[in-house]
Enzyme design. Structure first.
Site, PDB file in Angstrom:
ATOM      1  N   ARG A  87     -62.514  16.636 -82.500  1.00  0.00           N
ATOM      2  CA  ARG A  87     -62.086  16.415 -81.116  1.00  0.00           C
ATOM      3  C   ARG A  87     -61.794  14.955 -80.834  1.00  0.00           C
ATOM      4  O   ARG A  87     -61.402  14.620 -79.714  1.00  0.00           O
ATOM      5  CB  ARG A  87     -63.188  16.858 -80.176  1.00  0.00           C
ATOM      6  CG  ARG A  87     -63.038  18.266 -79.588  1.00  0.00           C
ATOM      7  CD  ARG A  87     -64.312  18.578 -78.838  1.00  0.00           C
ATOM      8  NE  ARG A  87     -64.223  19.515 -77.788  1.00  0.00           N
ATOM      9  CZ  ARG A  87     -64.484  20.825 -77.891  1.00  0.00           C
ATOM     10  NH1 ARG A  87     -64.761  21.347 -79.065  1.00  0.00           N
ATOM     11  NH2 ARG A  87     -64.450  21.583 -76.835  1.00  0.00           N
ATOM     12  N   ARG A 126     -64.566  34.276 -68.517  1.00  0.00           N
ATOM     13  CA  ARG A 126     -65.098  34.443 -69.880  1.00  0.00           C
ATOM     14  C   ARG A 126     -66.562  34.879 -69.913  1.00  0.00           C
ATOM     15  O   ARG A 126     -67.392  34.371 -69.190  1.00  0.00           O
ATOM     16  CB  ARG A 126     -64.967  33.108 -70.631  1.00  0.00           C
ATOM     17  CG  ARG A 126     -65.767  33.056 -71.930  1.00  0.00           C
ATOM     18  CD  ARG A 126     -65.275  32.024 -72.890  1.00  0.00           C
ATOM     19  NE  ARG A 126     -65.472  30.655 -72.452  1.00  0.00           N
ATOM     20  CZ  ARG A 126     -65.055  29.598 -73.138  1.00  0.00           C
ATOM     21  NH1 ARG A 126     -64.388  29.771 -74.274  1.00  0.00           N
ATOM     22  NH2 ARG A 126     -65.262  28.381 -72.687  1.00  0.00           N
ATOM     23  N   ARG A 161     -71.304  31.003 -69.879  1.00  0.00           N
ATOM     24  CA  ARG A 161     -71.686  29.633 -70.224  1.00  0.00           C
ATOM     25  C   ARG A 161     -71.900  28.779 -68.982  1.00  0.00           C
ATOM     26  O   ARG A 161     -71.116  28.848 -68.054  1.00  0.00           O
ATOM     27  CB  ARG A 161     -70.591  29.011 -71.103  1.00  0.00           C
ATOM     28  CG  ARG A 161     -70.681  29.482 -72.548  1.00  0.00           C
ATOM     29  CD  ARG A 161     -69.508  29.087 -73.382  1.00  0.00           C
ATOM     30  NE  ARG A 161     -69.078  27.708 -73.211  1.00  0.00           N
ATOM     31  CZ  ARG A 161     -68.116  27.159 -73.928  1.00  0.00           C
ATOM     32  NH1 ARG A 161     -67.475  27.862 -74.855  1.00  0.00           N
ATOM     33  NH2 ARG A 161     -67.771  25.916 -73.724  1.00  0.00           N
TER      34      ARG A 161
HETATM   35  P1  ADP Z   1     -64.396  25.290 -75.531  1.00  0.00           P
HETATM   36  O1  ADP Z   1     -64.670  26.729 -75.815  1.00  0.00           O
HETATM   37  O2  ADP Z   1     -64.314  24.999 -74.085  1.00  0.00           O
HETATM   38  O3  ADP Z   1     -63.268  24.732 -76.299  1.00  0.00           O
HETATM   39  P2  ADP Z   1     -66.662  24.432 -77.175  1.00  0.00           P
HETATM   40  O4  ADP Z   1     -67.509  25.652 -77.210  1.00  0.00           O
HETATM   41  O5  ADP Z   1     -65.856  24.131 -78.377  1.00  0.00           O
HETATM   42  O6  ADP Z   1     -65.718  24.480 -75.890  1.00  0.00           O
HETATM   43  O7  ADP Z   1     -67.552  23.164 -76.831  1.00  0.00           O
HETATM   44  C1  ADP Z   1     -68.475  23.172 -75.760  1.00  0.00           C
HETATM   45  C2  ADP Z   1     -69.046  21.772 -75.572  1.00  0.00           C
HETATM   46  O8  ADP Z   1     -69.736  21.372 -76.757  1.00  0.00           O
HETATM   47  C3  ADP Z   1     -68.019  20.675 -75.322  1.00  0.00           C
HETATM   48  O9  ADP Z   1     -67.662  20.558 -73.948  1.00  0.00           O
HETATM   49  C4  ADP Z   1     -68.787  19.450 -75.816  1.00  0.00           C
HETATM   50  O10 ADP Z   1     -69.778  19.040 -74.885  1.00  0.00           O
HETATM   51  C5  ADP Z   1     -69.517  19.993 -77.040  1.00  0.00           C
HETATM   52  N1  ADP Z   1     -68.710  19.890 -78.284  1.00  0.00           N
HETATM   53  C6  ADP Z   1     -68.280  20.937 -79.061  1.00  0.00           C
HETATM   54  N2  ADP Z   1     -67.590  20.483 -80.125  1.00  0.00           N
HETATM   55  C7  ADP Z   1     -67.562  19.125 -80.014  1.00  0.00           C
HETATM   56  C8  ADP Z   1     -66.990  18.084 -80.792  1.00  0.00           C
HETATM   57  N3  ADP Z   1     -66.273  18.342 -81.912  1.00  0.00           N
HETATM   58  N4  ADP Z   1     -67.160  16.796 -80.371  1.00  0.00           N
HETATM   59  C9  ADP Z   1     -67.874  16.512 -79.270  1.00  0.00           C
HETATM   60  N5  ADP Z   1     -68.436  17.440 -78.468  1.00  0.00           N
HETATM   61  C10 ADP Z   1     -68.288  18.753 -78.841  1.00  0.00           C
HETATM   62  P1  ADP Z   2     -61.706  28.726 -76.594  1.00  0.00           P
HETATM   63  O1  ADP Z   2     -62.555  29.062 -77.801  1.00  0.00           O
HETATM   64  O2  ADP Z   2     -60.423  28.059 -76.969  1.00  0.00           O
HETATM   65  O3  ADP Z   2     -62.445  27.979 -75.539  1.00  0.00           O
HETATM   66  P2  ADP Z   2     -61.844  31.626 -76.038  1.00  0.00           P
HETATM   67  O4  ADP Z   2     -61.378  32.229 -77.304  1.00  0.00           O
HETATM   68  O5  ADP Z   2     -63.301  31.676 -75.730  1.00  0.00           O
HETATM   69  O6  ADP Z   2     -61.274  30.111 -75.919  1.00  0.00           O
HETATM   70  O7  ADP Z   2     -61.033  32.325 -74.842  1.00  0.00           O
HETATM   71  C1  ADP Z   2     -61.307  32.009 -73.478  1.00  0.00           C
HETATM   72  C2  ADP Z   2     -61.290  33.295 -72.632  1.00  0.00           C
HETATM   73  O8  ADP Z   2     -59.947  33.814 -72.571  1.00  0.00           O
HETATM   74  C3  ADP Z   2     -62.140  34.440 -73.192  1.00  0.00           C
HETATM   75  O9  ADP Z   2     -62.712  35.132 -72.100  1.00  0.00           O
HETATM   76  C4  ADP Z   2     -61.140  35.297 -73.964  1.00  0.00           C
HETATM   77  O10 ADP Z   2     -61.540  36.677 -73.964  1.00  0.00           O
HETATM   78  C5  ADP Z   2     -59.866  35.109 -73.153  1.00  0.00           C
HETATM   79  N1  ADP Z   2     -58.644  35.097 -73.986  1.00  0.00           N
HETATM   80  C6  ADP Z   2     -58.489  34.616 -75.245  1.00  0.00           C
HETATM   81  N2  ADP Z   2     -57.200  34.747 -75.663  1.00  0.00           N
HETATM   82  C7  ADP Z   2     -56.530  35.322 -74.624  1.00  0.00           C
HETATM   83  C8  ADP Z   2     -55.155  35.730 -74.430  1.00  0.00           C
HETATM   84  N3  ADP Z   2     -54.215  35.552 -75.385  1.00  0.00           N
HETATM   85  N4  ADP Z   2     -54.829  36.281 -73.236  1.00  0.00           N
HETATM   86  C9  ADP Z   2     -55.774  36.439 -72.267  1.00  0.00           C
HETATM   87  N5  ADP Z   2     -57.065  36.092 -72.399  1.00  0.00           N
HETATM   88  C10 ADP Z   2     -57.450  35.537 -73.561  1.00  0.00           C
END
Ligand code: ADP
Ligand code: ADP
Ligand code: ZN
Length: 215
Positions: A87, A126, A161
């Protein structure tokens, strides 16, 4: 093949990573999932990162690089999917060095493009199965039987979350545009970037990713 899925919060990285695991036997490495697991098990590191995560800020490079380094010796014949890592540019450099030290490399970086309005909708709806981590959505991906996980059959164990709220999401989006989006130029310059449209239903997006990886 080792790949990165890169995209803003809610772009669908976790959803598509799960599919690639099921379909190709790849191994998903999600730093977000690892950090949440550290919080649940109450480790010192988990306690240290909790407030930062709930605000939507990034945790330190040192912590997440350490988490990834610990996993790179895992058996992954079909390759790793890096989900939510790297990131920052420092993390990207560290990943390059770690892979090289294992005699491995990166084959593709898939950027999932989704506009902010759609991200807000995806994030605010979500929820996930607390048992197996399968992702769902209030509007776009309901379990077939209400309250029951399609993948593992667990009942009533769904979680939301703490950082999937409007304030934390704003901070997470800022962190994405400021710290993470420069990686897109970085991987473009290395000739590894594949951009795909992340709008449309989950199947459609999966098809575009497959096209980017196999084409
Ligand atoms: P999202 O699903 O919104 O992309 P993640 O589940 O990947 O979020 O990450 C949730 C949180 O965990 C981030 O907002 C950050 O606080 C922390 N985090 C996850 N991956 C990283 C990373 N590679 N570097 C820094 N913080 C991270
Ligand atoms: P990220 O890991 O990038 O934060 P997620 O895979 O958790 O994102 O997806 C975020 C939310 O959007 C989840 O509730 C998931 O079920 C939904 N979602 C994922 N892909 C799609 C799509 N193509 N269209 C609509 N909803 C989606
Ligand atoms: Zn489940």
């Amino acid at each position: 093949m080792n790949i990165i899925l890169i995209g803003p919060p809610g772009a669908g990285k976790g959803t598509q990573a799960h599919r690639l695991v099921a379909e190709r036997g790849m191994v998903q490495l999600s730093t977000g999932d690892m950090l949440r697991a550290a919080r649940t098990s109450g480790t010192e590191m988990g306690k240290q990162v909790a407030a930062v995560m709930d605000r939507g800020e990034l945790v330190t490079d040192e912590i997440v690089i350490g988490l990834i380094a610990e996993q790179l010796d895992s058996n992954a014949d079909a390759g790793f999917i890096f989900d939510g890592f790297p990131r920052t540019l420092a993390q990207a450099d560290a990943l390059g060095e770690l892979l090289e030290s294992k005699g491995q490399s990166l084959q593709a970086v898939v950027e999932m493009q989704v506009d902010d309005d759609a991200l807000v909708k995806r994030i605010t709806g979500r929820f996930t199965c607390g048992e197996c981590g399968t992702g769902y959505h209030d509007e776009f991906k309901q379990p077939a039987v209400e309250g029951k996980c399609d993948s593992c059959g667990a009942e009533g164990g769904f979680k939301r979350r703490p950082d999937d709220n409007e304030d934390a999401l704003r901070t997470r989006l800022m962190a994405y545009y400021k710290d993470t989006s420069p990686l897109i130029g970085y991987y473009y310059a290395k000739g590894q970037l594949k951009r795909i449209d992340g709008l449309g239903d989950i199947e459609e997006v999966a098809g575009r990713i497959a096209g980017a990886l196999d084409g």
